[in-house]
Scaffold this motif. Structure first.
Motif, PDB file in Angstrom:
ATOM      1  N   SER A   7       0.854  -1.182   0.000  1.00 14.59           N
ATOM      2  CA  SER A   7       0.000   0.000   0.000  1.00 14.59           C
ATOM      3  C   SER A   7       0.888   1.228   0.000  1.00 14.59           C
ATOM      4  O   SER A   7       2.024   1.182   0.480  1.00 14.59           O
ATOM      5  CB  SER A   7      -0.905   0.019   1.241  1.00 14.59           C
ATOM      6  N   ALA A  47      -3.362  -0.806   6.991  1.00 14.47           N
ATOM      7  CA  ALA A  47      -4.088  -2.063   7.213  1.00 14.47           C
ATOM      8  C   ALA A  47      -3.993  -2.578   8.646  1.00 14.47           C
ATOM      9  O   ALA A  47      -4.754  -3.466   9.037  1.00 14.47           O
ATOM     10  CB  ALA A  47      -3.584  -3.136   6.244  1.00 14.47           C
ATOM     11  N   VAL A  56      -4.842  -1.560  -0.811  1.00 14.78           N
ATOM     12  CA  VAL A  56      -4.219  -2.530   0.100  1.00 14.78           C
ATOM     13  C   VAL A  56      -4.243  -3.873  -0.638  1.00 14.78           C
ATOM     14  O   VAL A  56      -5.311  -4.362  -0.988  1.00 14.78           O
ATOM     15  CB  VAL A  56      -4.987  -2.668   1.430  1.00 14.78           C
TER      16      VAL A  56
END
Length: 390
Positions: A66, A72, A367
């Motif tokens: 990402s 995340a 992500v």
């Protein structure tokens, strides 16, 4: 406050959308789940060869790509693989661990879809499929969605329509168009977990189509030890799919064809078996061994070669450089790197900071996990985070 049909409308009945709808529904929210496909969970059904690699027990944030590597962490911490495994076990779905922490159903991916639909049913989720989303508007604090010839309204809207990988399954860039419509930024999407194509001097390796061997593959700082597979277009197999997520056009890919061999092994082989050829000394599939030996141009017996030449050959076998000319694109990509920028979203709730009530989850977001169940775990975790927040 306008009169609304639902508390939330979830666009996209894939892994993330199903999870989000089920969690919100079971919290007492009135949820509408919409999908343009004729049935829900189409990517779930084809995953893992039809057995659904539904999570990975080794899930940690640094196995995700990402623009913001920290984004995340929150969702993954609050809904872990053990949480999804508990759900699977509650439904009596038998499963097993393959290599590297990958969990698969013993039976069929259909069991996972059926489980998620049952979870949605427990929450009274209204599931509708088979019509296009024709329009999405936002006014007076409510979202209006035109689905086929029907119009629905809700205070919250969840974008869970995934990325453009595997278009034959109906995947599109709809999520990005919708995000831009609401003023959110999109990190340029590119194919990930995708085979690489070869041309130029590497083209002869395409003649090895079907040959596979265990290697260490490297692109940039990323390295993976798994199988590589030669194809009629280039390189594939788990090791290649993994590094493809990190590979950028123009970058080389290096492969260690003998990652378990001790330093100096080729000179040792000369001492032990001076009459052997290089091809016969390589613990590799015959066609690959012969091709590499031909490229290294060491004909005849090992005993006839100088130690220096053998050391140079060993070094090349440890760092064999390929120059891919591209990938097989979104058509063959399992997932997408890039997507709706995490800078626009709350890592706690997945809601857009600038548009109250708008959420984005799953593959639509920037992500992307490694191969082996990581992307499903992100779908469950991000869907759970949004479902709890709705």
């Amino acid at each position: 406050m306008p009169t609304t049909d639902y508390d939330a409308i979830v666009l996209g009945a894939g892994a993330a959308g199903l999870m989000c709808a089920a969690v919100a529904g079971q919290r007492g929210k009135r949820v509408l789940l919409l999908d343009h496909a004729e049935e829900v969970g189409k990517k779930i059904l084809i995953s893992g060869g039809g057995r659904c690699n539904f999570t990975n027990i080794h899930t940690v944030p640094d196995r995700y790509i990402s623009a913001n590597p920290h984004f995340a962490k929150s969702a993954l911490a609050r809904y872990a693989p053990a949480d999804f495994i508990t759900l699977v076990d509650r439904y009596g779905i038998a499963h097993h661990e393959k290599t590297l922490g990958q969990l698969f159903c013993d039976g069929s991916a259909k069991q996972i879809v059926a489980m998620l639909l049952e979870e949605c049913a427990k929450g009274g989720v209204d599931v509708r499929c088979g019509q296009p989303v024709r329009d999405v508007a936002h006014a007076d604090g409510a979202f209006r969605v035109t689905f086929g010839d029907q119009r629905f309204m809700a205070l919250n809207l969840v974008i869970a329509t995934g990325g453009p990988s595997i278009p034959k399954m109906g995947a599109t860039g709809f999520a990005y168009d919708l995000a831009r419509h609401f003023g959110l930024k999109v990190v340029e999407p590119r194919p990930a977990l995708v085979p690489l194509t070869l041309g130029g001097d590497d083209v002869l390796f395409r003649d090895l189509s079907g040959v596979a061997t265990a290697v260490q593959a490297r692109a940039g700082k990323a390295a993976f030890r798994e199988a590589a597979l030669f194809t009629h277009r280039g390189l594939s197999g788990p090791a290649i799919l993994q590094i493809s997520s990190y590979w950028r056009h123009g970058d080389p890919v290096t492969i260690d064809f003998l990652p378990d061999a001790a330093p100096g092994w080729l000179v040792e082989a000369k001492r032990a078996r001076p009459r052997a050829t290089l091809a016969s000394a390589l613990a590799l599939p015959d066609r690959l061994a012969q091709t590499l030996a031909d490229r290294l141009a060491l004909p005849g017996e090992l005993g006839a070669q100088t130690d220096r030449k053998l050391a140079d050959a060993e070094a090349r076998l440890r760092h064999w450089t390929f120059h891919p000319n591209g990938t097989e694109g979104f058509a063959k990509a399992e997932v997408t790197v890039g997507g709706i920028s995490t800078a626009n979203l709350s890592s706690q709730t997945m809601m857009a900071k600038s548009v109250p009530g708008l959420y984005a989850i799953g593959e639509a977001v920037d992500v992307t996990g490694w191969l082996g169940g990581y992307n499903f775990q992100w779908a469950w975790a991000s869907g759970y985070a949004a479902g709890q927040a709705l």
